[in-house]
Design a protein around this motif. Structure first.
Motif, PDB file in Angstrom:
ATOM      1  N   ARG A 194      61.750  55.988  45.142  1.00 37.23           N
ATOM      2  CA  ARG A 194      60.866  56.074  43.983  1.00 37.23           C
ATOM      3  C   ARG A 194      59.924  57.264  44.142  1.00 37.23           C
ATOM      4  NH1 ARG A 194      58.620  50.703  41.800  1.00 37.23           N
ATOM      5  NH2 ARG A 194      60.682  50.407  42.523  1.00 37.23           N
ATOM      6  N   LEU A 195      59.648  57.929  43.056  1.00 37.80           N
ATOM      7  CA  LEU A 195      58.682  59.017  43.087  1.00 37.80           C
ATOM      8  C   LEU A 195      57.283  58.423  43.187  1.00 37.80           C
ATOM      9  CD1 LEU A 195      60.154  61.338  40.327  1.00 37.80           C
ATOM     10  CD2 LEU A 195      60.300  61.632  42.789  1.00 37.80           C
ATOM     11  N   MET A 196      56.522  58.939  44.122  1.00 34.08           N
ATOM     12  CA  MET A 196      55.159  58.439  44.303  1.00 34.08           C
ATOM     13  C   MET A 196      54.241  59.092  43.275  1.00 34.08           C
ATOM     14  SD  MET A 196      55.475  56.344  46.727  1.00 34.08           S
ATOM     15  CE  MET A 196      53.960  56.023  47.545  1.00 34.08           C
ATOM     16  N   CYS A 197      53.358  58.305  42.754  1.00 35.15           N
ATOM     17  CA  CYS A 197      52.416  58.811  41.757  1.00 35.15           C
ATOM     18  C   CYS A 197      51.018  58.339  42.153  1.00 35.15           C
ATOM     19  CB  CYS A 197      52.792  58.295  40.369  1.00 35.15           C
ATOM     20  SG  CYS A 197      51.825  59.037  39.061  1.00 35.15           S
ATOM     21  N   THR A 198      50.487  58.977  43.194  1.00 33.43           N
ATOM     22  CA  THR A 198      49.175  58.567  43.666  1.00 33.43           C
ATOM     23  C   THR A 198      48.171  59.710  43.649  1.00 33.43           C
ATOM     24  OG1 THR A 198      49.871  59.019  45.942  1.00 33.43           O
ATOM     25  CG2 THR A 198      50.092  56.743  45.139  1.00 33.43           C
ATOM     26  N   GLY A 199      48.629  60.911  43.481  1.00 34.07           N
ATOM     27  CA  GLY A 199      47.722  62.057  43.511  1.00 34.07           C
ATOM     28  C   GLY A 199      47.003  62.267  42.192  1.00 34.07           C
ATOM     29  N   GLU A 200      46.210  63.328  42.159  1.00 35.32           N
ATOM     30  CA  GLU A 200      45.470  63.638  40.935  1.00 35.32           C
ATOM     31  C   GLU A 200      46.327  64.355  39.905  1.00 35.32           C
ATOM     32  OE1 GLU A 200      41.865  65.668  41.865  1.00 35.32           O
ATOM     33  OE2 GLU A 200      41.283  64.193  43.370  1.00 35.32           O
ATOM     34  N   ILE A 201      47.546  64.712  40.277  1.00 33.40           N
ATOM     35  CA  ILE A 201      48.439  65.409  39.353  1.00 33.40           C
ATOM     36  C   ILE A 201      48.957  64.465  38.280  1.00 33.40           C
ATOM     37  CG2 ILE A 201      50.364  67.028  39.258  1.00 33.40           C
ATOM     38  CD1 ILE A 201      50.364  66.966  42.329  1.00 33.40           C
ATOM     39  N   CYS A 202      49.078  63.195  38.602  1.00 33.58           N
ATOM     40  CA  CYS A 202      49.640  62.208  37.684  1.00 33.58           C
ATOM     41  C   CYS A 202      48.667  61.914  36.543  1.00 33.58           C
ATOM     42  CB  CYS A 202      49.928  60.900  38.418  1.00 33.58           C
ATOM     43  SG  CYS A 202      51.170  61.053  39.680  1.00 33.58           S
ATOM     44  N   THR A 203      49.267  61.701  35.389  1.00 31.97           N
ATOM     45  CA  THR A 203      48.450  61.287  34.248  1.00 31.97           C
ATOM     46  C   THR A 203      48.243  59.784  34.304  1.00 31.97           C
ATOM     47  OG1 THR A 203      50.359  60.924  32.829  1.00 31.97           O
ATOM     48  CG2 THR A 203      49.429  63.155  32.850  1.00 31.97           C
ATOM     49  N   ALA A 204      47.387  59.286  33.465  1.00 32.81           N
ATOM     50  CA  ALA A 204      47.114  57.850  33.440  1.00 32.81           C
ATOM     51  C   ALA A 204      48.361  57.067  33.021  1.00 32.81           C
ATOM     52  CB  ALA A 204      45.953  57.553  32.495  1.00 32.81           C
ATOM     53  N   ALA A 205      49.126  57.625  32.085  1.00 31.27           N
ATOM     54  CA  ALA A 205      50.342  56.938  31.625  1.00 31.27           C
ATOM     55  C   ALA A 205      51.377  56.863  32.745  1.00 31.27           C
ATOM     56  CB  ALA A 205      50.927  57.656  30.417  1.00 31.27           C
ATOM     57  N   GLU A 206      51.522  57.949  33.505  1.00 29.35           N
ATOM     58  CA  GLU A 206      52.477  57.933  34.612  1.00 29.35           C
ATOM     59  C   GLU A 206      52.046  56.951  35.692  1.00 29.35           C
ATOM     60  OE1 GLU A 206      52.350  62.039  35.690  1.00 29.35           O
ATOM     61  OE2 GLU A 206      54.149  62.522  34.537  1.00 29.35           O
ATOM     62  N   ARG A 207      50.761  56.882  35.970  1.00 31.55           N
ATOM     63  CA  ARG A 207      50.247  55.960  36.968  1.00 31.55           C
ATOM     64  C   ARG A 207      50.453  54.509  36.514  1.00 31.55           C
ATOM     65  NH1 ARG A 207      45.448  58.090  37.607  1.00 31.55           N
ATOM     66  NH2 ARG A 207      46.223  59.579  39.114  1.00 31.55           N
ATOM     67  N   ASP A 208      50.228  54.247  35.234  1.00 29.33           N
ATOM     68  CA  ASP A 208      50.456  52.898  34.708  1.00 29.33           C
ATOM     69  C   ASP A 208      51.926  52.507  34.791  1.00 29.33           C
ATOM     70  OD1 ASP A 208      47.790  52.526  34.147  1.00 29.33           O
ATOM     71  OD2 ASP A 208      47.981  53.051  32.009  1.00 29.33           O
ATOM     72  N   TYR A 231      54.098  53.668  36.926  1.00 32.46           N
ATOM     73  CA  TYR A 231      54.401  53.478  38.340  1.00 32.46           C
ATOM     74  C   TYR A 231      53.940  52.093  38.807  1.00 32.46           C
ATOM     75  CZ  TYR A 231      54.044  54.043  43.384  1.00 32.46           C
ATOM     76  OH  TYR A 231      54.155  53.873  44.737  1.00 32.46           O
ATOM     77  N   GLU A 232      52.736  51.711  38.450  1.00 34.47           N
ATOM     78  CA  GLU A 232      52.223  50.404  38.855  1.00 34.47           C
ATOM     79  C   GLU A 232      53.005  49.266  38.208  1.00 34.47           C
ATOM     80  OE1 GLU A 232      48.065  50.379  38.021  1.00 34.47           O
ATOM     81  OE2 GLU A 232      47.611  51.817  39.612  1.00 34.47           O
ATOM     82  N   LYS A 233      53.408  49.455  36.961  1.00 32.83           N
ATOM     83  CA  LYS A 233      54.210  48.434  36.285  1.00 32.83           C
ATOM     84  C   LYS A 233      55.559  48.262  36.988  1.00 32.83           C
ATOM     85  CE  LYS A 233      56.136  47.266  31.786  1.00 32.83           C
ATOM     86  NZ  LYS A 233      56.393  47.728  30.436  1.00 32.83           N
ATOM     87  N   ALA A 234      56.151  49.354  37.420  1.00 33.52           N
ATOM     88  CA  ALA A 234      57.428  49.275  38.136  1.00 33.52           C
ATOM     89  C   ALA A 234      57.255  48.559  39.475  1.00 33.52           C
ATOM     90  CB  ALA A 234      57.995  50.673  38.356  1.00 33.52           C
ATOM     91  N   ILE A 235      56.144  48.812  40.146  1.00 33.54           N
ATOM     92  CA  ILE A 235      55.876  48.124  41.411  1.00 33.54           C
ATOM     93  C   ILE A 235      55.733  46.625  41.183  1.00 33.54           C
ATOM     94  CG2 ILE A 235      54.170  47.841  43.261  1.00 33.54           C
ATOM     95  CD1 ILE A 235      55.839  50.324  43.615  1.00 33.54           C
ATOM     96  N   TYR A 236      54.983  46.241  40.159  1.00 30.82           N
ATOM     97  CA  TYR A 236      54.794  44.814  39.858  1.00 30.82           C
ATOM     98  C   TYR A 236      56.117  44.141  39.495  1.00 30.82           C
ATOM     99  CZ  TYR A 236      49.770  45.667  39.865  1.00 30.82           C
ATOM    100  OH  TYR A 236      48.496  46.002  40.219  1.00 30.82           O
ATOM    101  N   LYS A 237      56.951  44.833  38.729  1.00 26.89           N
ATOM    102  CA  LYS A 237      58.249  44.260  38.361  1.00 26.89           C
ATOM    103  C   LYS A 237      59.127  44.074  39.586  1.00 26.89           C
ATOM    104  CE  LYS A 237      60.471  45.593  34.687  1.00 26.89           C
ATOM    105  NZ  LYS A 237      61.082  46.447  33.655  1.00 26.89           N
ATOM    106  N   SER A 238      59.110  45.042  40.488  1.00 24.12           N
ATOM    107  CA  SER A 238      59.939  44.897  41.687  1.00 24.12           C
ATOM    108  C   SER A 238      59.428  43.768  42.576  1.00 24.12           C
ATOM    109  CB  SER A 238      60.007  46.209  42.467  1.00 24.12           C
ATOM    110  OG  SER A 238      58.752  46.573  42.965  1.00 24.12           O
ATOM    111  N   GLN A 239      58.111  43.584  42.656  1.00 27.84           N
ATOM    112  CA  GLN A 239      57.567  42.463  43.422  1.00 27.84           C
ATOM    113  C   GLN A 239      57.966  41.130  42.794  1.00 27.84           C
ATOM    114  OE1 GLN A 239      53.405  43.359  43.449  1.00 27.84           O
ATOM    115  NE2 GLN A 239      53.565  44.731  45.213  1.00 27.84           N
ATOM    116  N   ARG A 240      57.920  41.058  41.485  1.00 30.24           N
ATOM    117  CA  ARG A 240      58.338  39.834  40.794  1.00 30.24           C
ATOM    118  C   ARG A 240      59.808  39.548  41.047  1.00 30.24           C
ATOM    119  NH1 ARG A 240      59.118  40.756  34.794  1.00 30.24           N
ATOM    120  NH2 ARG A 240      60.948  41.682  35.716  1.00 30.24           N
TER     121      ARG A 240
END
Length: 129
Positions: free
Chosen positions: A66-80, A82-91
Motif C-alpha cells: 500500500r502507498l503510505m500517505c502520512t507526509g505533508e504532501i498528501c491532501t486531506a482527501a487522500e489521507r481520508d 488511506y485511513e478508510k482503507a486501513i479501517y476496512k482491512s482491519q474489519r
C-alpha cells in the motif's frame, strides 16, 4: 472483491446462528437431531477455512504494498481514503478470524456432544450387564 466479503459476512452470520442453535438448551431428541444435521454440514462447510486464509493473505499483501500517505504532501482527501482503507482491512481481518474461530467452535461442540452421547451409551451397556 466486495462479493467475497459479502459471502464471508453471510457465512459468519450463519455460523453464529448455528453456534447459537447448537448451544441452546433443548431436549435430548431435538439436540441429537440438530447435532447430527450440523455434523453432516460441517465437512462441506470446511471451505470457509482456506477461503478465509486466502483472504487474510490478500489483506497482508495489500497492506505491504500500500502507498503510505502520512507526509505533508498528501491532501486531506487522500489521507481520508488511506485511513478508510486501513479501517476496512482491519474489519476484514476480524471477519476472517471470526469465520475460522466460529467454524472451530461449532466443530468442537458437535464433537463433544457425540463423545458424551457415546459415553452415555457405554455406561448404559455396563448398567444393563
Amino acid at each position: 472483491m466486495a462479493l467475497q466479503w459479502m459471502i464471508l459476512t453471510y457465512v459468519v452470520a450463519l455460523e453464529a446462528a448455528i453456534a447459537l442453535l447448537v448451544t441452546l438448551p433443548t431436549p435430548k431428541a431435538v439436540k441429537s437431531a440438530i447435532v447430527s444435521l450440523v455434523s453432516l454440514v460441517l465437512q462441506p462447510a470446511m471451505f470457509v477455512v482456506p477461503f478465509a486464509g486466502f483472504q487474510l493473505l490478500d489483506i497482508y499483501w495489500k497492506n505491504e504494498h500500500r502507498l503510505m500517505c502520512t507526509g505533508e504532501i498528501c491532501t486531506a482527501a487522500e489521507r481520508d481514503r488511506y485511513e478508510k482503507a486501513i479501517y476496512k482491512s482491519q474489519r476484514n481481518v476480524i471477519l476472517c478470524v471470526s469465520a475460522c474461530l466460529l467454524y472451530w467452535c461449532i466443530y468442537r461442540i458437535c464433537k463433544y456432544y457425540k463423545d458424551i452421547r457415546s459415553m452415555e451409551e457405554v455406561e448404559k451397556r455396563y448398567k444393563d450387564q
